[in-house]
Design a protein around this motif. Sequence first.
Motif, PDB file in Angstrom:
ATOM      1  N   ARG A   1      41.254  22.635  21.745  1.00  0.00           N
ATOM      2  CA  ARG A   1      41.429  23.716  20.776  1.00  0.00           C
ATOM      3  C   ARG A   1      40.871  25.035  21.325  1.00  0.00           C
ATOM      4  N   ARG A   2      39.676  24.974  21.897  1.00  0.00           N
ATOM      5  CA  ARG A   2      39.074  26.181  22.451  1.00  0.00           C
ATOM      6  C   ARG A   2      39.932  26.733  23.599  1.00  0.00           C
ATOM      7  N   ARG A   3      40.396  25.815  24.445  1.00  0.00           N
ATOM      8  CA  ARG A   3      41.239  26.225  25.563  1.00  0.00           C
ATOM      9  C   ARG A   3      42.472  26.959  25.061  1.00  0.00           C
ATOM     10  N   PHE A   4      43.066  26.409  23.998  1.00  0.00           N
ATOM     11  CA  PHE A   4      44.268  27.016  23.459  1.00  0.00           C
ATOM     12  C   PHE A   4      43.972  28.394  22.873  1.00  0.00           C
ATOM     13  N   SER A   5      42.856  28.520  22.128  1.00  0.00           N
ATOM     14  CA  SER A   5      42.596  29.846  21.565  1.00  0.00           C
ATOM     15  C   SER A   5      42.163  30.835  22.649  1.00  0.00           C
ATOM     16  N   ILE A   6      41.493  30.353  23.689  1.00  0.00           N
ATOM     17  CA  ILE A   6      41.164  31.239  24.809  1.00  0.00           C
ATOM     18  C   ILE A   6      42.447  31.800  25.418  1.00  0.00           C
ATOM     19  N   GLU A   7      43.440  30.927  25.557  1.00  0.00           N
ATOM     20  CA  GLU A   7      44.713  31.389  26.139  1.00  0.00           C
ATOM     21  C   GLU A   7      45.354  32.478  25.274  1.00  0.00           C
ATOM     22  N   THR A   8      45.436  32.214  23.971  1.00  0.00           N
ATOM     23  CA  THR A   8      46.032  33.191  23.050  1.00  0.00           C
ATOM     24  C   THR A   8      45.270  34.511  23.096  1.00  0.00           C
ATOM     25  N   GLU A   9      43.941  34.392  23.068  1.00  0.00           N
ATOM     26  CA  GLU A   9      43.123  35.607  23.008  1.00  0.00           C
ATOM     27  C   GLU A   9      43.075  36.342  24.342  1.00  0.00           C
ATOM     28  N   LEU A  10      43.175  35.575  25.434  1.00  0.00           N
ATOM     29  CA  LEU A  10      43.206  36.221  26.748  1.00  0.00           C
ATOM     30  C   LEU A  10      44.491  37.043  26.904  1.00  0.00           C
ATOM     31  N   ARG A  11      45.596  36.476  26.395  1.00  0.00           N
ATOM     32  CA  ARG A  11      46.867  37.205  26.453  1.00  0.00           C
ATOM     33  C   ARG A  11      46.730  38.532  25.703  1.00  0.00           C
ATOM     34  N   ARG A  12      46.119  38.471  24.537  1.00  0.00           N
ATOM     35  CA  ARG A  12      45.932  39.683  23.735  1.00  0.00           C
ATOM     36  C   ARG A  12      44.979  40.653  24.439  1.00  0.00           C
ATOM     37  N   ALA A  13      43.884  40.128  24.982  1.00  0.00           N
ATOM     38  CA  ALA A  13      42.902  40.978  25.660  1.00  0.00           C
ATOM     39  C   ALA A  13      43.525  41.696  26.859  1.00  0.00           C
ATOM     40  N   LEU A  14      44.395  40.988  27.588  1.00  0.00           N
ATOM     41  CA  LEU A  14      45.063  41.623  28.729  1.00  0.00           C
ATOM     42  C   LEU A  14      45.989  42.734  28.250  1.00  0.00           C
ATOM     43  N   ASP A  15      46.715  42.472  27.179  1.00  0.00           N
ATOM     44  CA  ASP A  15      47.627  43.490  26.658  1.00  0.00           C
ATOM     45  C   ASP A  15      46.869  44.703  26.131  1.00  0.00           C
ATOM     46  N   LYS A  16      45.692  44.458  25.547  1.00  0.00           N
ATOM     47  CA  LYS A  16      44.912  45.575  25.002  1.00  0.00           C
ATOM     48  C   LYS A  16      43.934  46.146  26.027  1.00  0.00           C
ATOM     49  N   ASP A  17      44.026  45.694  27.287  1.00  0.00           N
ATOM     50  CA  ASP A  17      43.191  46.199  28.371  1.00  0.00           C
ATOM     51  C   ASP A  17      41.697  46.042  28.072  1.00  0.00           C
ATOM     52  N   GLN A  18      41.313  44.848  27.590  1.00  0.00           N
ATOM     53  CA  GLN A  18      39.916  44.616  27.193  1.00  0.00           C
ATOM     54  C   GLN A  18      39.078  43.930  28.268  1.00  0.00           C
ATOM     55  N   LEU A  19      39.685  43.603  29.401  1.00  0.00           N
ATOM     56  CA  LEU A  19      38.884  43.033  30.481  1.00  0.00           C
ATOM     57  C   LEU A  19      38.327  44.174  31.333  1.00  0.00           C
ATOM     58  N   LYS A  20      37.229  43.886  32.027  1.00  0.00           N
ATOM     59  CA  LYS A  20      36.637  44.888  32.912  1.00  0.00           C
ATOM     60  C   LYS A  20      36.386  44.276  34.271  1.00  0.00           C
ATOM     61  N   LEU A  21      36.377  45.109  35.287  1.00  0.00           N
ATOM     62  CA  LEU A  21      35.962  44.619  36.593  1.00  0.00           C
ATOM     63  C   LEU A  21      34.535  45.073  36.843  1.00  0.00           C
ATOM     64  N   PHE A  22      33.712  44.154  37.330  1.00  0.00           N
ATOM     65  CA  PHE A  22      32.387  44.480  37.819  1.00  0.00           C
ATOM     66  C   PHE A  22      32.431  44.371  39.345  1.00  0.00           C
ATOM     67  N   TYR A  23      31.463  45.012  39.990  1.00  0.00           N
ATOM     68  CA  TYR A  23      31.494  45.105  41.448  1.00  0.00           C
ATOM     69  C   TYR A  23      30.176  44.628  42.031  1.00  0.00           C
ATOM     70  N   GLN A  24      30.251  43.567  42.842  1.00  0.00           N
ATOM     71  CA  GLN A  24      29.029  43.061  43.476  1.00  0.00           C
ATOM     72  C   GLN A  24      29.002  43.474  44.945  1.00  0.00           C
ATOM     73  N   PRO A  25      27.888  44.104  45.378  1.00  0.00           N
ATOM     74  CA  PRO A  25      27.823  44.574  46.758  1.00  0.00           C
ATOM     75  C   PRO A  25      27.732  43.435  47.772  1.00  0.00           C
ATOM     76  N   LEU A  26      28.344  43.655  48.925  1.00  0.00           N
ATOM     77  CA  LEU A  26      28.177  42.802  50.101  1.00  0.00           C
ATOM     78  C   LEU A  26      27.386  43.639  51.097  1.00  0.00           C
ATOM     79  N   ILE A  27      26.240  43.107  51.514  1.00  0.00           N
ATOM     80  CA  ILE A  27      25.319  43.888  52.328  1.00  0.00           C
ATOM     81  C   ILE A  27      25.457  43.523  53.798  1.00  0.00           C
TER      82      ILE A  27
END
Length: 281
Positions: free
Chosen positions: A21-47
């Motif tokens: 059930r959680r997997r299914f709602s994650i899928e539905t909500e991820l689709r919506r989040a992508l459409d609404k541009d709600q994901l962010k990129l973070f940047y980890q340094p390589l030294i």
Amino acid sequence: KQAKAAGTPQVYEPKEASAARRRFSIETELRRALDKDQLKLFYQPLINLKSGEVAGFEALARWTHEDRGEISPAEFIPVAEESGLILQLGRWAMDNAAQTLANWDKAIGETLPLYVGVNLSAIQVARDNIADMVSSALRSSGLTGDRLTLELTESSIVQDPGRATRVFEALKALDATVAMDDFGTGYSSLAYLQRLPIDVLKIDKSFVSGMMRDPDAVAIVRAVLSLAEALGMSTTAEGVETVELATTLAALGCASGQGYYFAKPLEEDEALAYWKSRRRR
Ligand code: C2E
Ligand code: CA
Ligand code: CA
Ligand code: CA
């Protein structure tokens, strides 16, 4: 599965059912989040372990859900892969990471001696036109291909080595850097190291974090470093959590390191500030 005890409210449900059930709602909500541009990129340094300067940043997707809070990529990336949403997520990450590096150049007023690393899923390699995706990100950001590192895993090779070969070669034709991510954890043979144009081996953090207590882990890391050197490849160690690890890896000749000892994944402007703080000149 279990008989309900009299008077006990049954607030649980079978584990598999709630996980599905959680997997299914994650899928539905991820689709919506992508459409609404709600994901962010973070940047980890390589030294760069010799100079101490930042060599580049790896872009890592972050998702803060309105109700559920932070959802780990370890949870939503597999869902994105199973549902095909990884194609959309992957293009979004490619475009945004390239644009961020171009923004940093603009903010400082020069072409920074930095690259940005973007993760490519095996599903993208199997199903998307990677060369087209990368050239379109280069075109819209104005970056040259040498500013990009694509991080691929062994799983993108094993399914269809012929296709993987064409993808890797197309990336080299765009002048991008190809890194083998999580090296040593996959199931493919070493023969592909010889056949494919791979520039960097990223040593998985499971080997790196074992180094301080397990001589076998040190032996594996040493072996990977000498293999890389013999094949003319560069190396990055993941999961560098202590100064001891950073020092040991530098002494063993590992070119760069990434991990909480240096910095966790950072927001876009924090990342640029971090680069400045470690800059020599
Ligand atoms: P990865 O590519 O192996 O990325 C490195 C992971 O190690 C990241 O986890 C990073 O936050 C974590 N890490 C960094 N330094 C340390 C350390 O010192 N100790 C420990 N224990 N962990 C450290 P994160 O961000 O949770 O990402 C997990 C995985 O999700 C990534 O593993 C990658 O496979 C996938 N992923 C994340 N973003 C994307 C994306 O945009 N596209 C694709 N295809 N996959 C992504
Ligand atoms: Ca990676
Ligand atoms: Ca990795
Ligand atoms: Ca890893």
